[in-house]
Design a protein around this motif. Structure first.
Motif, mmCIF file in Angstrom:
data_model
loop_
_atom_site.group_PDB
_atom_site.id
_atom_site.type_symbol
_atom_site.label_atom_id
_atom_site.label_comp_id
_atom_site.label_asym_id
_atom_site.label_seq_id
_atom_site.Cartn_x
_atom_site.Cartn_y
_atom_site.Cartn_z
ATOM 1 N N GLY A 39 39.378 68.814 28.713
ATOM 2 C CA GLY A 39 38.336 69.764 28.369
ATOM 3 C C GLY A 39 37.531 70.147 29.583
ATOM 4 O O GLY A 39 37.525 69.432 30.588
ATOM 5 N N THR A 40 36.852 71.271 29.469
ATOM 6 C CA THR A 40 36.021 71.754 30.564
ATOM 7 C C THR A 40 34.860 72.586 30.021
ATOM 8 O O THR A 40 34.982 73.216 28.965
ATOM 9 N N VAL A 57 37.761 83.450 25.943
ATOM 10 C CA VAL A 57 37.235 82.425 26.831
ATOM 11 C C VAL A 57 37.953 82.574 28.172
ATOM 12 O O VAL A 57 39.119 82.962 28.217
ATOM 13 N N CYS A 58 37.247 82.303 29.261
ATOM 14 C CA CYS A 58 37.849 82.408 30.596
ATOM 15 C C CYS A 58 37.901 81.033 31.243
ATOM 16 O O CYS A 58 36.898 80.323 31.275
ATOM 17 N N LEU A 59 39.091 80.682 31.757
ATOM 18 C CA LEU A 59 39.283 79.395 32.430
ATOM 19 C C LEU A 59 39.815 79.626 33.838
ATOM 20 O O LEU A 59 40.637 80.522 34.056
ATOM 21 N N LYS A 60 39.361 78.786 34.777
ATOM 22 C CA LYS A 60 39.851 78.866 36.152
ATOM 23 C C LYS A 60 41.358 78.644 36.172
ATOM 24 O O LYS A 60 41.884 77.814 35.438
ATOM 25 N N ARG A 61 42.022 79.361 37.064
ATOM 26 C CA ARG A 61 43.487 79.272 37.155
ATOM 27 C C ARG A 61 43.971 77.863 37.496
ATOM 28 O O ARG A 61 45.043 77.458 37.066
ATOM 29 N N ASP A 62 43.187 77.108 38.275
ATOM 30 C CA ASP A 62 43.616 75.769 38.669
ATOM 31 C C ASP A 62 43.125 74.672 37.720
ATOM 32 O O ASP A 62 43.254 73.489 37.999
ATOM 33 N N SER A 63 42.613 75.064 36.574
ATOM 34 C CA SER A 63 42.067 74.124 35.603
ATOM 35 C C SER A 63 43.152 73.322 34.884
ATOM 36 O O SER A 63 44.142 73.889 34.419
ATOM 37 N N ALA A 88 27.559 68.763 28.988
ATOM 38 C CA ALA A 88 27.972 69.961 29.732
ATOM 39 C C ALA A 88 28.237 69.611 31.192
ATOM 40 O O ALA A 88 29.247 70.034 31.766
ATOM 41 N N HIS A 89 27.355 68.820 31.795
ATOM 42 C CA HIS A 89 27.534 68.399 33.191
ATOM 43 C C HIS A 89 28.788 67.541 33.351
ATOM 44 O O HIS A 89 29.539 67.711 34.309
ATOM 45 N N ARG A 90 28.992 66.617 32.437
ATOM 46 C CA ARG A 90 30.153 65.724 32.525
ATOM 47 C C ARG A 90 31.460 66.516 32.478
ATOM 48 O O ARG A 90 32.375 66.267 33.252
ATOM 49 N N ARG A 93 32.281 68.635 35.812
ATOM 50 C CA ARG A 93 32.691 67.970 37.060
ATOM 51 C C ARG A 93 34.187 68.119 37.270
ATOM 52 O O ARG A 93 34.991 67.763 36.411
ATOM 53 N N SER A 94 34.551 68.601 38.426
ATOM 54 C CA SER A 94 35.956 68.777 38.776
ATOM 55 C C SER A 94 36.641 67.425 38.951
ATOM 56 O O SER A 94 36.113 66.543 39.629
ATOM 57 N N GLY A 95 37.790 67.263 38.326
ATOM 58 C CA GLY A 95 38.585 66.064 38.499
ATOM 59 C C GLY A 95 38.111 64.847 37.735
ATOM 60 O O GLY A 95 38.706 63.775 37.848
#
Length: 164
Positions: A39-40, A57-63, A88-90, A93-95
């Motif tokens: 999830g993100t 909804v829009c998601l980053k390509r590298d997600s 939301a913060h958790r 966080r990338s990775g």
């Protein structure tokens, strides 16, 4: 892109500042693929159509969430409550691998996780995907919604959370 458009493009910092001035609800898009929960945090979310019921909804390509969603073809958009800023913060966080560690979840009708305490959960199957530059624009056909009207939504603007 035309030469005129390229010459007139805003500086990235200015563009980010302008977009950050637009208040947006805060969501977490969740997917379950091969028994793995991903999830993100996402603020680019909107209704598209009432008939049929569609959301965007829009998601980053590298997600990792986008990769899992492409395989699972189903997802849930969890609209966060005013007391879920830490969540939301958790999920932003990338990775981070511990995103679900402190969060109660249950499987929705399509298998995607519904986050406990959210204002609403919008369960979807992937209807269409479109190029959105460094993001993928995903259109989901809504299968089911769960709403808790007693909760106030979390709002994000200018780098911080507000409650209404």
């Amino acid at each position: 892109m035309s030469a005129v458009a390229r010459d007139m493009a805003p500086e990235p910092h200015d563009f980010r500042k302008a977009m950050g001035s637009f208040a947006a609800g805060v969501t977490v898009v969740t997917v379950c693929h091969d028994g793995r929960l991903v999830g993100t945090t996402v603020s680019a979310f909107s209704s598209v159509s009432m008939d049929p019921p569609l959301v965007m909804v829009c998601l980053k390509r590298d997600s990792r969430t986008l990769a899992a969603l492409g395989q699972a073809r189903t997802f849930c958009v969890n609209i966060l409550a005013s007391d879920q800023g830490d969540l939301a913060h958790r999920f932003a966080r990338s990775g981070a691998d511990d995103r679900f560690a402190l969060t109660a979840v249950k499987a929705g009708v399509c298998g995607a996780p519904l986050l406990s305490g959210a204002v609403a959960a919008v369960e979807c199957e992937l209807h269409a995907a479109h190029d959105g530059g460094d993001h993928e624009i995903l259109v989901g056909r809504v299968l089911r919604v769960v709403v808790d009207e007693a909760k106030a939504p979390l709002v994000y603007v200018r780098g911080g959370f507000l409650t209404i």
